[in-house]
Structures are given as structure tokens and as C-alpha cells.
Design a protein around this motif. Structure first.
Motif, mmCIF file in Angstrom:
data_model
loop_
_atom_site.group_PDB
_atom_site.id
_atom_site.type_symbol
_atom_site.label_atom_id
_atom_site.label_comp_id
_atom_site.label_asym_id
_atom_site.label_seq_id
_atom_site.Cartn_x
_atom_site.Cartn_y
_atom_site.Cartn_z
ATOM 1 N N ALA A 38 44.253 36.148 31.223
ATOM 2 C CA ALA A 38 43.360 37.008 32.011
ATOM 3 C C ALA A 38 43.342 38.430 31.462
ATOM 4 N N ARG A 39 43.447 38.562 30.148
ATOM 5 C CA ARG A 39 43.560 39.900 29.560
ATOM 6 C C ARG A 39 42.360 40.786 29.883
ATOM 7 N N ALA A 40 41.156 40.231 29.825
ATOM 8 C CA ALA A 40 39.973 41.054 30.090
ATOM 9 C C ALA A 40 39.953 41.543 31.530
ATOM 10 N N ARG A 41 40.320 40.664 32.476
ATOM 11 C CA ARG A 41 40.352 41.082 33.880
ATOM 12 C C ARG A 41 41.456 42.108 34.122
ATOM 13 N N LEU A 42 42.603 41.923 33.492
ATOM 14 C CA LEU A 42 43.673 42.909 33.601
ATOM 15 C C LEU A 42 43.215 44.261 33.067
ATOM 16 N N ASN A 43 42.513 44.227 31.935
ATOM 17 C CA ASN A 43 42.040 45.481 31.346
ATOM 18 C C ASN A 43 40.971 46.129 32.217
#
Length: 402
Positions: free
Chosen positions: A331-336
Motif C-alpha cells: 500500500a505504498r501509494a496510499r501510505l504516501n
């Protein structure tokens, strides 16, 4: 596989996409005269770019988990290019506003690329990849102002927009050829992906502390950004617009710190980088306050403090990203999206508070407010340290029972 040429391409892309949002800043007076609008309406273009970028962080960046990233990034680059092309051809203020908003929303391609770089990097080199891409972003944002002003002298205020549009078209072609394909990781549709971002905030305490660290750190430095022109153009220093712009180039030091902070994270010293940055943000305001005080008026001291403020902010910012992305690798994009939205909200808060502090008490109050944000960063860092140690203790206990 993240090769050096690919990493360089990603760094240049972030620099150009984000830097495009800053090309209008040296052009505002010329735009106001040419289009027959007030200085206030011309200055509102900066706000339009910032607000649209914030909307992109919230609504577009999560698509990095939902869609195939190469196709997404190429599309975002093309749409941002279209926005700048509209600006370059704008016959009126209204059309210029529309172009600025479109370019701002889709310039968040940079914030899809940063976690993508971390994902593509070899294990143990994620921090270095993030630091390199962030260096490109910082240099692009800094150079955009000076290059835009110089280019406008030759070709008018439309020319910088046209150059960015052409540059983004070339970038889109290179991204299409060089970026590897990705596999979407977010289940469900768009609304479900957005909703899952809120759940991540509730589930991950260190996402909350690291987002707060970023937001408060950027708030403190935004206090400085919002008031620098007032101080340097005033009677104590009496600098021209060109001289003030040159002072701003001291922020390029932050690019070197971004790379160093990434390397420290790879070496397991990310908390050291955060701590150095947090304490440094407080100490720097001592230098900045002294630079224009009852005891001293020193441009050299101010420039030193300005450069250090950006360096220490990048130490906090890049180390934050290297903590946040591994929390949920799928979920890197959502975390970012969560992290960067908080980061820019902090910047908006700092700008508003800094301007109010200047009006109420001048530079002494500004310095106190900036230092106060730094103290809050240190306190949240202590909280994050406790969470990290608790997590390690729980992991050790779990390992011992198996």
C-alpha cells in the motif's frame, strides 16, 4: 531492477513535474500587467497551484496502488503537459487559472514515483533510492524559479510554460520506454482504495507519528518561507527581488541532505537522521533569530540558517518516508498519499501562522513560532521512538514464544 539510468530518469521526472508548479512565481508581476489583472489576482495563481497539488495528493496518488504504474505515470505526465500547454497559450486570466489547476493536480506523478523507486530498489538500498529521487524533486523546485525568470526575459512569460510542456512530453515517452510494468496491489475500486487510506491511519501508529513529524517540520520551515521576503526586503537588509531569489538558492543544500538521510536509513540509522533533523530545526531558529536581532544584523547568518533549515527538514522528511513505506509494502501509494497530504497541510498551517506572527510581532515572534514548531517535532520524535521500541519488544516476545 532499479538501474542508475532509471533512477536518474525518475529523479529528473520528479524535478520537472514539481518544478513546473513554481515557474509562475517570478512571473506574477508580468502576468498581472499583460493580462490586465491586479497583483492579488496574479498572486492567487500560486494558491491555485498549491491547492490543486494538495487535491492530487489526496485523490490521485492512491491510484498508484490501484492501477498499473507505468501507464498511470505516463498518463499523469501527459495531462500535466497539457495543463502547462494551456498556460503557454492562455489568452486570458481565466484560461491561465484552468491550466494551472490541471498542471497542479497531475504533477503529483512525482509522489507516485517516490514509493515506486523504493519498491524497485534492491533490499537495503531503498533509502538511497528515495533520497536520490527526492534530491531531484528539490533541485527542480529550486531551479524552476530562477530558470523561469531568465527564460521569461528572453521569450516572455509564456515561454517557461511551453518549455515545461515540451519537457513533460519527452519525459512521458522515456517513462513509457524505460519504466517496468507493475502489478496493482489494491483490491476493489477507486472509492474502496480511498477508504482504505483512512483505515491505514487508524491501524498504523507509526504512520500517524511520522506524518505528524513531516507536517510539523514543514510547518516550521514554511513559517520561514512565508516571512523571508518581508524581512529581507525591509529596512534591516534592503535586498532587491533578485537578491532575495539568490538567497533562496541556499535551499539547494537540502538536496545533499536528502541523499545522506537515505543512506543513513539504509544503514539502520534512520532514527539518528530524524533526531538530528528535529533538534536541528530548533537550533536553526536560534541562528535565524540572531541574524536580525537587537544585537546583530547579519545576512551571512541568515543565509546559513536558511540553508540549514532546509537541510534539517529533508533529514526528517526522507527518514520519514523510509519508515512509512515498509509499514505496508502493498500500500505504498496510499501510505504516501496520507503522509504527503499531512505534510502539505502542515506547510499551509505554517505559512498562515508565520504571516500572522509577522504582522503581530515581527521577526522576534516569527522566530519564536518557528522554534515552537521545532520543539513539537522533537516531542513527536520521542513518541515515535517509544513506538519503535515497543514494536521491537513485541516482536522479540513473539519470537521467544515460537
Amino acid at each position: 531492477m532499479l538501474t542508475r539510468p532509471l533512477l536518474l530518469l525518475m529523479a529528473v521526472t520528479t524535478g520537472l513535474t514539481v518544478g513546473g508548479n513554481y515557474v509562475n512565481q517570478p512571473l506574477l508581476d508580468t502576468i498581472a500587467t499583460d493580462l490586465g489583472v491586479s497583483d492579488g489576482r496574479a498572486a492567487a495563481l500560486v494558491t491555485v497551484a498549491q491547492v490543486s497539488y494538495g487535491l492530487g495528493l489526496l485523490l490521485v496518488v492512491p491510484l498508484g496502488d490501484l492501477l498499473e504504474r507505468r501507464r498511470l505515470l505516463v498518463t499523469l505526465a501527459l495531462l500535466a503537459a497539457a495543463g502547462h500547454a494551456v498556460c503557454a497559450l492562455a489568452p486570458s486570466y481565466a484560461v491561465l487559472v484552468v491550466g494551472t489547476a490541471v498542471a497542479g493536480v497531475f504533477s503529483v506523478a512525482a509522489q507516485v514515483l517516490v514509493p515506486f523507486a523504493a519498491e524497485l530498489a534492491e533490499p537495503g538500498r531503498e533509502g538511497r533510492a528515495v533520497g536520490t529521487v527526492m534530491s531531484g524533486l528539490l533541485i527542480g523546485a529550486l531551479l524552476a524559479r530562477s530558470v523561469s525568470g531568465a527564460l521569461a526575459e528572453v521569450g516572455g512569460w509564456h515561454a517557461p510554460y511551453a518549455l515545461v510542456a515540451v519537457g513533460l512530453l519527452l519525459i512521458a515517452v522515456l517513462l513509457r520506454r524505460r519504466l517496468p510494468r507493475s502489478v496493482p496491489s489494491a483490491p476493489g475500486g477507486y472509492l474502496a482504495t480511498l477508504a482504505s487510506g483512512a483505515r491505514l491511519v487508524a491501524e498504523l501508529p507509526r504512520l500517524r507519528t511520522r506524518a505528524l513529524l513531516g507536517g510539523l517540520g514543514f510547518a516550521g520551515v514554511s513559517v520561514l518561507f512565508a516571512t523571508t521576503t518581508f524581512l529581507l526586503a525591509g529596512p534591516r537588509f534592503g535586498l532587491s527581488e533578485l537578491q532575495i531569489g539568490l538567497v533562496g538558492l541556499a535551499g539547494v543544500a537540502g538536496a545533499s541532505m536528502a541523499s545522506l538521510a537515505g543512506r543513513m536509513a539504509d544503514a539502520g540509522k534512520g532514527q539518528w537522521a530524524t533526531g538530528i533533523g528535529a533538534v536541528g530545526l530548533v537550533a536553526t531558529w536560534g541562528l535565524l533569530g540572531l541574524s536580525s536581532s537587537v544585537w546583530l544584523t547579519s545576512l551571512l547568518l541568515f543565509v546559513l540558517g536558511f540553508g540549514l533549515a532546509d537541510m534539517f527538514l529533508q533529514a526528517v522528511h526522507v527518514s520519514n518516508q523510509n519508515v512509512v513505506y515498509p509499514l505496508r509494502p502493498d500500500a505504498r501509494a496510499r501510505l504516501n498519499s496520507v503522509y504527503m497530504t499531512t505534510y502539505f497541510a502542515g506547510g499551509a498551517l505554517g505559512s498562515a501562522v508565520g504571516s500572522a506572527a509577522w504582522g503581530a510581532g515581527g521577526w522576534p515572534l516569527v522566530s519564536a513560532v518557528g522554534a515552537g514548531f521545532g520543539v513539537l517535532v522533537v516531542l513527536v520524535w520521542f513518541l515515535d521512538l517509544r513506538l519503535e521500541r515497543s514494536g521491537r519488544a513485541l516482536s522479540a516476545a513473539g519470537a521467544g514464544t515460537r
